[in-house]
Structure formats: structure tokens, C-alpha cells
Motif scaffolding. Structure first.
Motif, PDB file in Angstrom:
ATOM      1  N   ALA A  34       0.273  -1.174  -0.070  1.00 44.75           N
ATOM      2  CA  ALA A  34      -0.511   0.037   0.028  1.00 44.75           C
ATOM      3  C   ALA A  34       0.767   1.225   0.287  1.00 44.75           C
ATOM      4  N   ALA A  35       1.972   1.615   0.922  1.00 36.39           N
ATOM      5  CA  ALA A  35       3.288   2.757   0.499  1.00 36.39           C
ATOM      6  C   ALA A  35       3.186   2.567  -0.560  1.00 36.39           C
ATOM      7  N   PHE A  36       3.733   1.412  -0.834  1.00 38.63           N
ATOM      8  CA  PHE A  36       4.460   1.667  -2.563  1.00 38.63           C
ATOM      9  C   PHE A  36       3.542   2.249  -3.388  1.00 38.63           C
ATOM     10  N   THR A  37       2.066   1.587  -3.419  1.00 38.49           N
ATOM     11  CA  THR A  37       1.037   2.235  -4.177  1.00 38.49           C
ATOM     12  C   THR A  37       1.414   3.416  -4.066  1.00 38.49           C
ATOM     13  N   GLU A  38       1.043   4.152  -2.859  1.00 38.49           N
ATOM     14  CA  GLU A  38       0.933   5.453  -2.866  1.00 38.49           C
ATOM     15  C   GLU A  38       1.812   6.612  -2.965  1.00 38.49           C
ATOM     16  N   ASN A  39       3.041   5.554  -3.495  1.00 36.89           N
ATOM     17  CA  ASN A  39       4.344   7.002  -3.144  1.00 36.89           C
ATOM     18  C   ASN A  39       4.821   6.504  -4.285  1.00 36.89           C
ATOM     19  N   ASP A  40       4.120   8.273  -5.367  1.00 39.79           N
ATOM     20  CA  ASP A  40       4.326   8.200  -6.957  1.00 39.79           C
ATOM     21  C   ASP A  40       5.896   8.508  -6.945  1.00 39.79           C
ATOM     22  N   GLU A  41       6.718   8.588  -6.378  1.00 40.90           N
ATOM     23  CA  GLU A  41       8.098   8.038  -6.800  1.00 40.90           C
ATOM     24  C   GLU A  41       8.931   7.403  -6.688  1.00 40.90           C
ATOM     25  N   ARG A  42       8.392   6.636  -6.418  1.00 41.06           N
ATOM     26  CA  ARG A  42       8.196   4.842  -5.917  1.00 41.06           C
ATOM     27  C   ARG A  42       8.153   4.341  -7.549  1.00 41.06           C
ATOM     28  N   GLN A  43       8.829   3.403  -8.294  1.00 41.62           N
ATOM     29  CA  GLN A  43       8.350   2.480  -9.129  1.00 41.62           C
ATOM     30  C   GLN A  43       9.278   0.632  -9.090  1.00 41.62           C
ATOM     31  N   ILE A  44       9.865   1.183  -8.150  1.00 43.32           N
ATOM     32  CA  ILE A  44      10.282  -0.791  -7.458  1.00 43.32           C
ATOM     33  C   ILE A  44      10.173  -0.980  -5.969  1.00 43.32           C
ATOM     34  N   ALA A  45       9.864  -2.384  -5.317  1.00 46.11           N
ATOM     35  CA  ALA A  45      10.100  -2.372  -4.623  1.00 46.11           C
ATOM     36  C   ALA A  45      10.804  -3.712  -3.675  1.00 46.11           C
ATOM     37  N   SER A  46      10.848  -3.649  -3.178  1.00 47.25           N
ATOM     38  CA  SER A  46      11.472  -5.412  -3.038  1.00 47.25           C
ATOM     39  C   SER A  46      11.176  -5.430  -1.355  1.00 47.25           C
ATOM     40  N   PHE A  47      11.377  -6.866  -1.072  1.00 48.67           N
ATOM     41  CA  PHE A  47      11.385  -7.078   0.321  1.00 48.67           C
ATOM     42  C   PHE A  47      11.302  -8.814   0.041  1.00 48.67           C
ATOM     43  N   VAL A  48      11.504  -9.605   1.689  1.00 49.40           N
ATOM     44  CA  VAL A  48      11.635 -11.475   2.081  1.00 49.40           C
ATOM     45  C   VAL A  48      10.966 -10.946   2.708  1.00 49.40           C
ATOM     46  N   CYS A  49      10.332 -12.528   2.474  1.00 45.94           N
ATOM     47  CA  CYS A  49       9.581 -13.046   3.645  1.00 45.94           C
ATOM     48  C   CYS A  49      10.143 -14.330   4.019  1.00 45.94           C
ATOM     49  N   HIS A 162      20.933 -16.148  -8.246  1.00 41.01           N
ATOM     50  CA  HIS A 162      21.451 -16.206  -6.982  1.00 41.01           C
ATOM     51  C   HIS A 162      21.787 -14.704  -6.174  1.00 41.01           C
ATOM     52  N   PHE A 163      23.096 -14.281  -7.253  1.00 45.26           N
ATOM     53  CA  PHE A 163      23.814 -13.006  -6.394  1.00 45.26           C
ATOM     54  C   PHE A 163      23.483 -11.943  -7.308  1.00 45.26           C
ATOM     55  N   TYR A 164      22.824 -12.033  -8.470  1.00 43.08           N
ATOM     56  CA  TYR A 164      21.985 -10.425  -9.315  1.00 43.08           C
ATOM     57  C   TYR A 164      21.075 -10.561  -8.088  1.00 43.08           C
ATOM     58  N   ALA A 165      20.416 -11.404  -7.866  1.00 38.82           N
ATOM     59  CA  ALA A 165      19.165 -11.380  -7.033  1.00 38.82           C
ATOM     60  C   ALA A 165      19.230 -10.180  -5.863  1.00 38.82           C
ATOM     61  N   LEU A 166      20.731 -10.913  -5.022  1.00 37.01           N
ATOM     62  CA  LEU A 166      20.524 -10.467  -3.940  1.00 37.01           C
ATOM     63  C   LEU A 166      21.547  -8.637  -3.975  1.00 37.01           C
ATOM     64  N   LEU A 167      22.305  -8.730  -5.457  1.00 36.35           N
ATOM     65  CA  LEU A 167      22.029  -7.646  -5.392  1.00 36.35           C
ATOM     66  C   LEU A 167      21.224  -6.994  -5.775  1.00 36.35           C
ATOM     67  N   LEU A 168      20.407  -6.995  -6.780  1.00 37.30           N
ATOM     68  CA  LEU A 168      19.430  -5.900  -7.195  1.00 37.30           C
ATOM     69  C   LEU A 168      18.686  -5.693  -5.061  1.00 37.30           C
ATOM     70  N   LEU A 169      18.215  -6.721  -4.554  1.00 36.46           N
ATOM     71  CA  LEU A 169      17.291  -6.351  -2.962  1.00 36.46           C
ATOM     72  C   LEU A 169      17.998  -5.421  -3.043  1.00 36.46           C
ATOM     73  N   LYS A 170      19.799  -5.488  -2.700  1.00 35.91           N
ATOM     74  CA  LYS A 170      20.612  -4.748  -1.936  1.00 35.91           C
ATOM     75  C   LYS A 170      20.777  -3.271  -2.311  1.00 35.91           C
ATOM     76  N   GLN A 171      20.405  -3.284  -3.923  1.00 35.59           N
ATOM     77  CA  GLN A 171      20.909  -1.870  -4.210  1.00 35.59           C
ATOM     78  C   GLN A 171      19.583  -1.438  -3.937  1.00 35.59           C
ATOM     79  N   ILE A 172      18.189  -1.892  -3.991  1.00 33.11           N
ATOM     80  CA  ILE A 172      17.133  -1.498  -4.051  1.00 33.11           C
ATOM     81  C   ILE A 172      16.243  -0.726  -2.286  1.00 33.11           C
TER      82      ILE A 172
END
Length: 316
Positions: A34-49, A162-172
Motif C-alpha cells: 500500500a505504501a509502495f502504491t501511494e508513493n508516486d516517486e517509487r517505481q520498484i520495491a523489494s521484500f523478503v518473506c 542468486h547473486f544478482y538477485a541479492l545484488l538487486l535487493l541490496k541496491q533497491i
């Protein structure tokens, strides 16, 4: 291909554990999205369950990439049930319904969410050669058919994906979810690595391909690879059997692969004749013809002039 050691993975992941990107509950994910949706400046998000212990079925009307970092999961994609281990990756558009639940302790599932505006022309151009995934993102952005579209891959946790997934997460997370050049560079690396391993790791894909967009891409590929192209290599490029690709092109354009190839070669032959000083022999070689007599016959049948006569008439 270089493979990172377990120690390197652990060191990298240890840093990620200090970042604010972890969630354990469905309500937590709903609030984050919801926070991601409401923030027009954010175009990408990432989370770990991590250790959610329940089936998660929250709505996420975005282009998504889900990656199993560790453990195993049961996934429901448009109602179809699958079980996957660490290294599994699901890429889906906004119309695909995805639910999942952990099958063992210490399971971690990484998810990326993208708004359409993230995929500008400059970004897409960087992986245009990765035809299958390029087509997926273009179709998801154009949003013309409003149908579910997804791919499921099973990589190894020791693959570079695997490494590139973690790299993208870290950068985001490091950039607080806002766009920057390094984040997009990490994304491009991630996508290209997925594409490079797709032939041996693709497990499942939907059948909702947009025929019109696919035809456009195939014709563009023919047009830009005239010197070395043939039906077999083109079919391999687009992950089809040659016979299927041939009938697909004919059905959607009323021309065969060979007719399109001849058409584009003759169009370029005209341009070379009128706009360059290349010899006719050089032009024939540039266009990929091995039989000079066949080229002359085809050219004359189409334009009622030989190449030399055509150049002389229109350049006079």
C-alpha cells in the motif's frame, strides 16, 4: 561461468540481514505494498518473506519477480499448484494470481515489484536481445490483452542468478526504493543472467502470448540479421520448433519466413544501390546471398530491372 563460494554468499547475505526489507505476515506485506502504491516517486520495491508460516495470498497488481532464496515453497499460480526448492524464480505480470506457503523452516522468499513506468525505452533497450524476457516486459507494459502471463524457472542456488538477485535487493533497499542508475544496472544484469540460463532452467510458461507483438519482434529480428539468418536459427532464438515458427509467421502475416527474408533483403539491396558505392558483389555478400544468380533472378523478377540497371536508372 564463475560461481561464488558458500562463504561469499553468506557474507553478502549477512549484510542484507541489516537492511529493512524483511516481513513475516500477510498484513505486513499488504501495508508495504500500500505504501509502495501511494508513493508516486517509487517505481520498484523489494521484500523478503521469512518464516511466515502461513499461506500468503495478498493482492499485488504489479509486474513481479519472486525468487526462493532458501528452503522450499508450495506455490499456486492461477490456481495451479507447484512445489519448488531454493533457486526457483517466478516472473509474472499484473494479471497473474500468485499465492505461496513455506514447506520447511527458515524458508526465505524474495519478491520484486515493478510499476510500469519503471520500464522506459532506455532500460528495455539494454536487454532487447533477450527476446523471451524482452517480450514479456513489453507485453506487460502495453497491457493490451489483460491476460495472465508468467514464467517459472528452477535455477541452482549456486548459479549467478542468486547473486544478482541479492545484488538487486541490496541496491533497491540501500537507495530506499528510489530509482538510480546503479539499481537499473543491477536489474539488467539480473534479467540477462536469467535469460542466459533460461534454456535449461525454464520449467513452465503460460500460453497467453500476444501474437501481434511477437510477430513484430520476429520481423524486426529478421530485418536486423539479414546476412546470417535462417529459419532454424530464428526458431532457436524465439524458442520455437522451425515448423511451428514457419506456420506461425504465415498465419499472422500471409507471408512465409522465406518471403519476408527475401523482401527485406531486396529492400536493403535497393538502399545499398542508391545510397552507397558498394559493388553489386559486395551488396550480395552484405545481404547473405551465397548464390549470385539467384539474387539477380529474384531482383529482376521483382523490379523488372537488373541491379545494375536499377542503379543506373535511379541514380542518373
Amino acid at each position: 561461468m564463475y560461481h561464488f563460494s558458500n562463504e561469499q554468499f553468506q557474507n553478502f547475505f549477512s549484510y542484507l540481514k541489516t537492511l529493512d526489507c524483511y516481513n513475516k505476515t500477510q498484513s505486513g506485506m499488504i501495508n508495504e505494498l500500500a505504501a509502495f502504491t501511494e508513493n508516486d516517486e517509487r517505481q520498484i520495491a523489494s521484500f523478503v518473506c521469512l518464516n511466515s508460516r502461513t499461506r500468503l495470498s495478498y493482492p499485488a497488481p504489479y509486474i513481479r519477480i519472486l525468487y526462493v532464496l532458501s528452503g522450499s515453497v508450495r506455490v499456486f499460480v492461477d490456481g495451479k499448484e507447484f512445489s519448488y526448492q531454493a533457486g526457483a524464480l517466478i516472473m509474472a505480470n499484473q494479471y497473474t494470481t500468485i499465492e505461496y506457503e513455506e514447506l520447511e523452516a527458515n524458508t526465505a522468499l524474495l519478491s520484486f515489484y515493478f510499476k510500469k513506468e519503471y520500464f522506459n525505452d532506455a532500460l528495455l533497450a539494454q536487454f532487447v536481445e533477450e527476446s523471451m524476457l524482452y517480450r514479456f516486459f513489453v507485453e506487460s507494459i502495453k497491457d493490451t490483452e489483460k491476460q495472465s502471463h508468467y514464467f517459472i524457472f528452477q535455477f541452482s542456488p549456486t548459479d549467478d542468478v542468486h547473486f544478482y538477485a541479492l545484488l538487486l535487493l541490496k541496491q533497491i533497499v540501500k537507495m530506499r526504493y528510489f530509482n538510480n542508475k546503479v539499481t537499473k544496472a543491477a536489474f539488467v544484469l539480473f534479467i540477462i543472467e536469467i535469460s542466459q540460463l533460461s534454456d535449461k532452467c525454464l520449467q513452465m510458461k503460460d500460453s497467453n502470448l500476444s501474437s501481434s507483438l511477437l510477430v513484430e519482434e520476429i520481423l524486426a529480428y529478421i530485418q536486423t540479421h539479414l546476412a546470417e539468418i535462417n529459419l532454424t536459427t530464428t526458431a532457436e532464438k524465439f524458442h520455437f520448433h522451425p515448423n511451428y515458427l514457419s506456420s506461425f509467421i504465415k498465419k499472422n502475416t500471409n507471408k512465409t519466413f522465406s518471403e519476408w527474408l527475401a523482401f527485406y533483403r531486396l529492400e536493403y539491396a535497393k538502399k545499398y544501390l542508391l545510397q552507397t558505392n558498394l559493388t553489386i558483389q559486395n551488396i550480395i555478400e552484405e545481404l547473405g546471398y551465397s548464390d549470385k544468380a539467384h539474387f539477380f533472378k529474384l531482383f529482376k523478377e521483382t523490379y523488372q530491372l537488373t541491379p545494375g540497371q536499377y542503379r543506373k536508372k535511379h541514380c542518373a
